[in-house]
Write an enzyme that holds these catalytic residues in place. Structure first.
Site, mmCIF file in Angstrom:
data_model
loop_
_atom_site.group_PDB
_atom_site.id
_atom_site.type_symbol
_atom_site.label_atom_id
_atom_site.label_comp_id
_atom_site.label_asym_id
_atom_site.label_seq_id
_atom_site.Cartn_x
_atom_site.Cartn_y
_atom_site.Cartn_z
ATOM 1 N N GLU A 1 4.440 -9.610 14.976
ATOM 2 C CA GLU A 1 3.804 -10.012 16.225
ATOM 3 C C GLU A 1 4.064 -11.510 16.464
ATOM 4 O O GLU A 1 4.426 -11.928 17.546
ATOM 5 C CB GLU A 1 2.311 -9.727 16.129
ATOM 6 N N ARG B 1 0.826 -1.214 0.000
ATOM 7 C CA ARG B 1 0.000 0.000 0.000
ATOM 8 C C ARG B 1 0.852 1.251 0.000
ATOM 9 O O ARG B 1 0.398 2.308 -0.457
ATOM 10 C CB ARG B 1 -1.015 -0.033 1.149
HETATM 11 P P1 AMP Z 1 4.065 -2.065 11.703
HETATM 12 O O1 AMP Z 1 5.330 -2.685 11.176
HETATM 13 O O2 AMP Z 1 3.503 -2.806 12.879
HETATM 14 O O3 AMP Z 1 4.214 -0.582 11.956
HETATM 15 O O4 AMP Z 1 2.965 -2.250 10.600
HETATM 16 C C1 AMP Z 1 2.909 -1.397 9.536
HETATM 17 C C2 AMP Z 1 2.593 -2.117 8.265
HETATM 18 O O5 AMP Z 1 1.533 -3.046 8.424
HETATM 19 C C3 AMP Z 1 2.169 -1.115 7.221
HETATM 20 O O6 AMP Z 1 2.759 -1.501 5.995
HETATM 21 C C4 AMP Z 1 0.654 -1.232 7.193
HETATM 22 O O7 AMP Z 1 0.196 -1.248 5.870
HETATM 23 C C5 AMP Z 1 0.330 -2.535 7.885
HETATM 24 N N1 AMP Z 1 -0.613 -2.380 9.003
HETATM 25 C C6 AMP Z 1 -0.357 -2.656 10.300
HETATM 26 N N2 AMP Z 1 -1.425 -2.474 11.060
HETATM 27 C C7 AMP Z 1 -2.399 -2.038 10.245
HETATM 28 C C8 AMP Z 1 -3.773 -1.673 10.441
HETATM 29 N N3 AMP Z 1 -4.361 -1.697 11.640
HETATM 30 N N4 AMP Z 1 -4.482 -1.271 9.369
HETATM 31 C C9 AMP Z 1 -3.902 -1.231 8.152
HETATM 32 N N5 AMP Z 1 -2.635 -1.584 7.903
HETATM 33 C C10 AMP Z 1 -1.880 -1.990 8.933
#
Ligand code: AMP
Length: 172
Positions: free
Chosen positions: A96, A59
């Site tokens: 996670e 995205r």
């Molecule tokens: P993080 O590495 O945990 O910061 O996760 C970020 C990545 O996961 C990004 O590329 C987001 O597109 C996706 N992502 C994580 N959580 C969400 C969420 N609640 N809604 C949409 N995309 C998410």
């Protein structure tokens, strides 16, 4: 609240129970909302010298490509393993449950290039930290990170330790 923000939809329990997924597809499908979102993403960076936008699969591509066009700079895709031809640099990062990895082409940028990292959502911050690791491995200078939306309670910002600004167009 800006119209583009109202076109982002909360989807409970996707992709698994307990996660509220921030769905930007309705926003992308609406030309006025999409244009306003790209403008909100670009606005804080217009005075910053930047050579390239580094956008994170998948995205991040949908925002990074128009953002690069808007800022008049190049686009460097950060991809999941196995997608990019030629020599690549890889960064592993914790999810996670388990582990994932991101790659960039080793010759994507000349050393010293000033890059802006882009993704749609900042959650725990692991993805952005991995992308920053790739930029640093390319000897690029990370001038900052731009996300459309920051899920603040997950604390991802604390993993972005460093001088470069991390800017979210919307923090719900
Ligand atoms: P993080 O590495 O945990 O910061 O996760 C970020 C990545 O996961 C990004 O590329 C987001 O597109 C996706 N992502 C994580 N959580 C969400 C969420 N609640 N809604 C949409 N995309 C998410």
């Amino acid at each position: 609240m800006a119209d583009w923000i109202q076109r982002i939809r909360d989807v409970p329990d996707f992709p698994k129970p307990g996660i509220v997924f921030k769905d930007i597809m309705p926003m992308l499908a609406d030309p006025a909302a999409n244009a306003a979102a790209i403008e909100a993403l670009a606005a804080p960076w217009r005075e910053t010298p930047i050579d390239a936008v580094m956008a994170i699969e998948a995205r991040g591509f949908l925002l990074g490509a128009p953002l690069a066009r808007e800022l008049g700079v190049g686009l460097v895709p950060v991809r999941k393993p196995g997608k990019l031809p030629g020599r690549v640099i890889e960064q592993r990062y914790a999810l996670e449950y388990g582990e994932d990895a991101l790659q960039v082409q080793a010759d994507a940028l000349p050393p010293g290039s000033r890059v802006l990292l882009v993704d749609d959502v900042l959650a725990t911050g692991g993805t952005l930290a991995a992308a920053r690791g790739l930029a640093e491995a390319l000897q690029a200078e990370v001038v900052g990170a731009a996300v459309l939306l920051e899920i603040a309670f997950l604390g991802g910002r604390s993993r972005w330790n460093g001088g470069a600004p991390l800017r979210a167009a919307w923090v719900p």
